[in-house]
Design a protein around this motif. Structure first.
Motif, PDB file in Angstrom:
ATOM      1  N   ILE A   1       6.197 -12.881  66.337  1.00  0.00           N
ATOM      2  CA  ILE A   1       6.335 -12.379  67.714  1.00  0.00           C
ATOM      3  C   ILE A   1       5.123 -12.808  68.534  1.00  0.00           C
ATOM      4  N   THR A   2       3.963 -12.814  67.894  1.00  0.00           N
ATOM      5  CA  THR A   2       2.750 -13.272  68.590  1.00  0.00           C
ATOM      6  C   THR A   2       2.966 -14.652  69.198  1.00  0.00           C
TER       7      THR A   2
ATOM      8  N   GLU B   1       5.662 -16.122  70.153  1.00  0.00           N
ATOM      9  CA  GLU B   1       6.536 -16.135  71.333  1.00  0.00           C
ATOM     10  C   GLU B   1       5.832 -15.548  72.560  1.00  0.00           C
ATOM     11  N   PHE B   2       5.074 -14.478  72.339  1.00  0.00           N
ATOM     12  CA  PHE B   2       4.343 -13.873  73.453  1.00  0.00           C
ATOM     13  C   PHE B   2       3.315 -14.834  74.031  1.00  0.00           C
ATOM     14  N   GLN B   3       2.697 -15.592  73.129  1.00  0.00           N
ATOM     15  CA  GLN B   3       1.487 -16.283  73.514  1.00  0.00           C
ATOM     16  C   GLN B   3       1.703 -17.407  74.521  1.00  0.00           C
ATOM     17  N   PHE B   4       2.879 -18.017  74.491  1.00  0.00           N
ATOM     18  CA  PHE B   4       3.132 -19.045  75.507  1.00  0.00           C
ATOM     19  C   PHE B   4       3.002 -18.431  76.895  1.00  0.00           C
ATOM     20  N   GLY B   5       3.550 -17.227  77.046  1.00  0.00           N
ATOM     21  CA  GLY B   5       3.488 -16.580  78.349  1.00  0.00           C
ATOM     22  C   GLY B   5       2.127 -16.000  78.655  1.00  0.00           C
ATOM     23  N   THR B   6       1.527 -15.321  77.681  1.00  0.00           N
ATOM     24  CA  THR B   6       0.261 -14.648  77.982  1.00  0.00           C
ATOM     25  C   THR B   6      -0.871 -15.647  78.196  1.00  0.00           C
ATOM     26  N   ASN B   7      -0.970 -16.660  77.343  1.00  0.00           N
ATOM     27  CA  ASN B   7      -2.135 -17.536  77.386  1.00  0.00           C
ATOM     28  C   ASN B   7      -1.873 -18.947  77.893  1.00  0.00           C
TER      29      ASN B   7
ATOM     30  N   GLY C   1      11.792 -23.747  76.731  1.00  0.00           N
ATOM     31  CA  GLY C   1      12.323 -22.396  76.533  1.00  0.00           C
ATOM     32  C   GLY C   1      13.692 -22.402  75.870  1.00  0.00           C
TER      33      GLY C   1
ATOM     34  N   LEU D   1      13.840 -22.301  72.081  1.00  0.00           N
ATOM     35  CA  LEU D   1      13.338 -21.008  71.605  1.00  0.00           C
ATOM     36  C   LEU D   1      14.410 -19.927  71.752  1.00  0.00           C
ATOM     37  N   ALA D   2      15.082 -19.929  72.909  1.00  0.00           N
ATOM     38  CA  ALA D   2      16.123 -18.917  73.122  1.00  0.00           C
ATOM     39  C   ALA D   2      17.303 -19.158  72.179  1.00  0.00           C
TER      40      ALA D   2
ATOM     41  N   PHE E   1      12.171 -16.818  79.139  1.00  0.00           N
ATOM     42  CA  PHE E   1      11.402 -18.076  79.119  1.00  0.00           C
ATOM     43  C   PHE E   1      12.295 -19.235  79.567  1.00  0.00           C
ATOM     44  N   ALA E   2      13.496 -19.303  79.007  1.00  0.00           N
ATOM     45  CA  ALA E   2      14.371 -20.438  79.287  1.00  0.00           C
ATOM     46  C   ALA E   2      15.009 -20.353  80.673  1.00  0.00           C
TER      47      ALA E   2
ATOM     48  N   TYR F   1       8.564 -15.438  83.286  1.00  0.00           N
ATOM     49  CA  TYR F   1       7.945 -15.344  81.967  1.00  0.00           C
ATOM     50  C   TYR F   1       6.453 -15.643  82.069  1.00  0.00           C
TER      51      TYR F   1
ATOM     52  N   PHE G   1       3.954 -12.344  81.814  1.00  0.00           N
ATOM     53  CA  PHE G   1       3.231 -12.235  80.544  1.00  0.00           C
ATOM     54  C   PHE G   1       1.736 -12.440  80.729  1.00  0.00           C
ATOM     55  N   SER G   2       1.351 -13.381  81.602  1.00  0.00           N
ATOM     56  CA  SER G   2      -0.083 -13.599  81.769  1.00  0.00           C
ATOM     57  C   SER G   2      -0.685 -12.542  82.690  1.00  0.00           C
TER      58      SER G   2
ATOM     59  N   LEU H   1       2.605  -5.951  71.886  1.00  0.00           N
ATOM     60  CA  LEU H   1       2.621  -6.824  70.711  1.00  0.00           C
ATOM     61  C   LEU H   1       1.934  -6.152  69.525  1.00  0.00           C
TER      62      LEU H   1
END
Lengths: 516, 379
Positions: free
Chosen positions: A72-73, A75-81, A94, A97-98, B72-73, B79, B83-84, B94
């Motif tokens: 899960i990390t 998947e989150f990380q693309f968006g968060t970082n 995307g 991934l979906a 995302f897609a 997204y 998220f950021s 998380l």
């Protein structure tokens, strides 16, 4: 000391991806061993095969839990970082991934519940079907993730749109049948199969060395030896090497992996050992075998393999062309009707990413000096020594495993392996090898892609989120803390149940039974 | 094939469907996690509670993962920006989720009270924090989030983590938590018997009241005290997505506009109330399975209310309203939306079919005897 968001984001991604990949290969490989064991049980009705499925399944479950947790990390990380990355290529990246979620991960995760809890509720054949579906789900999952990753290495089937300021998909089939993705998929899942086989082989060897659960361990060893031997051959024969000739990103990797600074007349020689010197951009010394590289790399005696200096010279030209594209894009973003700029952009679009490399040196790319262009061209080559050594270590361990599985398979055909303590001890000692080589494989593939997140399209340093250095330090500390605790807990359980062995099933048929 | 504007609306609906699916499926096992320490008084009771969702939580969690993947897609800008921007909130979700796979799988593998108690609280955290934060996130979306884009569509979040924890958002967090605990409680009442079932029913009554009161309060607050957003330039639904191409203004009561335009949309908040009330009545009459689905419909009603109130906005910007993300301008290309639609239409029915099968196979009441008989394989 790391003091910028780009390096810290990269470090966090590397830490979390390498950690995730401690658990994934074992899942991918072991799930098929469970299918084999259970299929034998359904066909022969011999109880020991069901016990094998359940016991190895228990260890599989302990590993799987952390695979899910750490997945899960990712998947989150693309968006968060990597927010700008997510915006810039989400239209393409995307989708796999979906689809992975829809097609594969749902199947895998639903079936895994029935695998563990359905023994008394399903007929034998139904349960076997569940296990097979779980295996298919797991492997399809790997396929879609590697299609996404393959696109980062070789971005086919997509085009830049200045109106939406991002890459957009133009050809889904090209994305699916990207040769990079196909090569990666075969190579990566085979490596997973080897990992699963090694896990069962080593632990079974340990039981045999101790003379415990002999029948159980013998049968497990045999399956692991056969499955592992086939898989390790597949890793090597269908290895990634074939993929390295496809696409430019892979050419750079190939040159760095082989420390090939200059283009040699075909067929090129192979540097068995070398001491790459980054400042001189030469090898201090090298031990080469003539012809071999050309044969492996191109499957021909006449095709040339470009060396690092030649690749840099080509990239320098692309950076100069990309400068024009960046300037034109800026003009078009200011005024969408600037038809002169549009024309320039259209002509130099394929080099836009190379122009963006100059953003490292100057905000206004138009003012880039020849020194900056030189530096940017130098940046297109990953550091050679880590690539050269990671690759050699990975391949060396692969060869060691080929020998081990060859020997184990041979001994299991002869049937006397339980009386060969040297083989059993070797099998036990080799337990860490598949994990080490999988991690090194990640380093070769992803470190070797630098300075890009998407080769030739988006430089890594432009891909990050607008975050503070403090936030990155905080999240990195959190991940390291959580992951350390989780690893300790996981290892403790794994060692505990592996030591106890099938007695942990509480069936009354094995050594070290759990008290009721 | 469908035109771009229709695809954009369909994807707004599909993201809604995925969120509702997440709330119904992952929601009930998260709710069970929240109630775990309170309805299970000893180890056997807690194992009963955990094993009601034992075979299913993993599949259910994929609603969340697929929801994230679909956003995302289909809405890459949402997204990326959400998220950021919500960096610390997302990390909290998380990290809370970390406790679930290991909590479920590792808890009963060692027979030690401290070990098991630690994981029980881990499952509580993993079930409680995510719905709370999602509620808070929705509360912030309804007020607008401080962020802006530069000319290259690089997003910058202009607020702080603490700014997210404002009173209205916290109220939404309470509503969300209450809904999910309610839903988990109804599920538990369906799958258990005796003392656990009675305790679960008691929690359903408490959380049901909080749901109804909180939803009402949030509705009044939204109508009276919170400015909505309106696109003030001409809307071109089929245009290439560019969030900077429009102008946006804030207006009091703007979030009620859609209910005036489409009075039928009033059915959504009504469903939010009715689902909850009907579920409580059905549960009182012992019809726990029907109650579960009534509760599910109620969840859909509340989530739908939030979505429709904001339509076409998805993530309005409070600091730079023109940067707001809407259904029209935060989407993927037409080709990607088409492909993803086809993939969803093929796989979603399959997922529902085999999930249904899994629940059928593992159906029936989970009892202390079940846990005893499956001591080595159950959670």
């Amino acid at each position: 000391m790391l003091d910028n968001v780009v390096d810290l984001s990269r470090l966090q991604f590397a830490v979390t991806a390498l950690y995730h990949f401690l658990f994934v290969p074992l899942t991918i490989g072991m799930v098929w061993m469970l299918v084999i064991m259970e299929a034998v049980w359904v066909m022969t009705g011999k109880q020991v095969y069901q016990d094998m499925t359940r016991f190895w399944g228990k260890l599989f479950g302990i590993n799987f839990a952390l695979g899910v947790t750490t997945g899960i990390t990712m998947e989150f990380q693309f968006g968060t970082n990597w927010a700008y990355y997510s915006h810039y290529v989400g239209d393409i990246f995307g989708a796999p991934l979906a689809i992975e979620g829809l097609m594969a991960f749902f199947l895998e995760s639903t079936m895994i519940g029935l695998f563990f809890f359905g023994w008394n509720r399903l007929s034998r054949k139904q349960h076997l079907l569940v296990t097979i579906l779980m295996a298919i789900g797991t492997n399809l999952s790997a396929l879609w993730i590697l299609i996404a990753n393959g696109w980062m290495q070789n971005p086919v089937g997509a085009e830049f749109s200045y109106q939406t300021m991002r890459m957009e998909m133009t050809d889904f089939a090209a994305l699916l049948f990207n040769p990079d993705a196909q090569a990666k998929f075969v190579h990566t899942v085979s490596a997973g199969y080897v990992t699963g086989a090694m896990f069962v082989l080593s632990i079974s060897s340990w039981y045999l060395l101790r003379g415990r659960n002999v029948e159980f361990a013998r049968k497990s060893f045999r399956i692991a030896a056969a499955f592992g031997f086939a898989s390790v051959c597949s890793v090597i024969v269908l290895g990634d090497e074939s993929g390295y000739t496809v696409g430019e990103a892979q050419q750079i990797k190939l040159a760095a992996i082989e420390a090939m600074w200059h283009t040699e007349p075909a067929p090129a020689s192979f540097n068995l050992l070398a001491w790459p010197n980054e400042t001189r951009m030469e090898n201090d010394w090298q031990v080469s075998i003539p012809w071999v590289m050309g044969l492996i790399g191109t499957r021909s005696v006449s095709k040339q393999i470009p060396g690092i200096h030649e690749i840099m010279a080509q990239n320098r030209l692309r950076i100069q062309s990309g400068m024009l594209a960046v300037q034109a894009l800026e003009a078009v973003r200011r005024n969408g009707k600037d038809s002169a700029a549009l024309k320039v952009l259209e002509a130099h679009k394929q080099d836009l990413g190379f122009g963006l490399l100059l953003k490292k040196y100057t905000a206004d790319v138009a003012t880039a000096t020849p020194q900056m262009i030189d530096a940017a061209a130098r940046d297109t080559i990953p550091r050679v020594a880590p690539m050269f050594w990671s690759f050699r270590l990975m391949v060396g361990m692969g060869m060691a495993m080929l020998l081990l599985f060859g020997w184990s398979f041979w001994a299991s055909l002869k049937g006397d392996f339980q009386h060969r303590p040297r083989l059993l001890k070797l099998a036990l000692c080799c337990l860490p090898l598949p994990w080490l080589s999988c991690e090194l494989g990640w380093v070769v593939a992803e470190y070797g892609r630098q300075p890009w997140t998407i080769y030739g399209v988006l430089p890594t340093r432009l891909s990050v989120s607008t975050l503070s250095v403090e936030s990155l330090y905080g999240s990195l500390a959190g991940f390291v803390g959580f992951y350390t605790v989780l690893l300790v807990v996981e290892m403790m359980l794994m060692v505990r149940f592996a030591r106890q062995g099938p007695g942990s099933l509480g069936t009354g048929r094995y050594d070290n039974e759990t008290a009721h | 094939m469908l035109d771009y504007a229709s695809l954009k609306v369909i994807w707004w609906l599909l993201v809604g469907v995925l969120l509702v699916g997440f709330a119904i499926m992952d929601g009930h096992d998260m709710g069970v996690g929240t109630l775990l320490p309170f309805v299970g008084k000893d180890d056997t009771e807690r194992r009963v509670v955990i094993n009601t969702v034992g075979p299913h939580w993993d599949g259910n969690q994929v609603w969340f993962i697929t929801g994230g993947g679909a956003i995302f897609a289909a809405w890459p800008l949402v997204y990326a920006t959400a998220f950021s921007g919500f960096y610390w909130a997302m990390l909290l979700v998380l990290w809370a989720l970390f406790f679930r796979p290991v909590g479920f799988d590792y808890r009963s593998k060692i027979d030690n009270p401290t070990w098991r108690s630690v994981w029980d609280w881990g499952l509580f955290v993993g079930g409680t924090v995510p719905p709370l934060i999602f509620g808070v996130a929705f509360g912030n979306l309804l007020q607008g989030v401080p962020f802006h884009f530069d000319n290259n569509l690089l997003s910058t979040y202009d607020g702080s983590f603490w700014g997210l924890l404002n009173p209205f958002a916290l109220l939404c967090g309470v509503v969300s938590s209450a809904m999910i605990s309610f839903h988990g409680g109804v599920y538990l009442a369906h799958r258990t018997e005796g003392a656990i079932q009675q305790r679960a029913q008691a929690w359903v009554r408490v959380t049901g009241l909080i749901w109804l009161l909180g939803f009402t309060l949030a509705g009044i607050w939204l109508a009276r005290g919170i400015d909505g957003y309106v696109i003030s330039s001409a809307i071109q639904p089929d245009a290439l997505p560019d969030p900077l191409a429009k102008t946006v203004s804030r207006a009091a009561g703007a979030w009620l506009g859609n209910y005036q335009r489409w009075p039928l949309a009033m059915l959504l908040p009504a469903t939010g109330y009715l689902g909850c009330i009907v579920a409580m009545l059905l549960l009182r009459n012992g019809r726990s399975f029907a109650a579960f689905w009534a509760s599910a419909v109620g969840l859909a009603g509340v989530i739908g209310t939030a979505g429709v109130s904001m339509f076409p906005f998805v993530m309005p910007s409070s600091s730079h309203p023109a940067s707001s993300l809407t259904v029209w301008d935060s989407v993927s290309s037409q080709l990607t939306l088409e492909l993803m639609l086809v993939a969803t239409l093929i796989f979603m029915p399959l997922i529902i079919l085999y999930t249904r099968w899994a629940y059928k196979v593992m159906g029936g009441k989970v009892t202390a005897a079940y846990v005893r008989e499956n001591n080595h394989s159950a959670y």
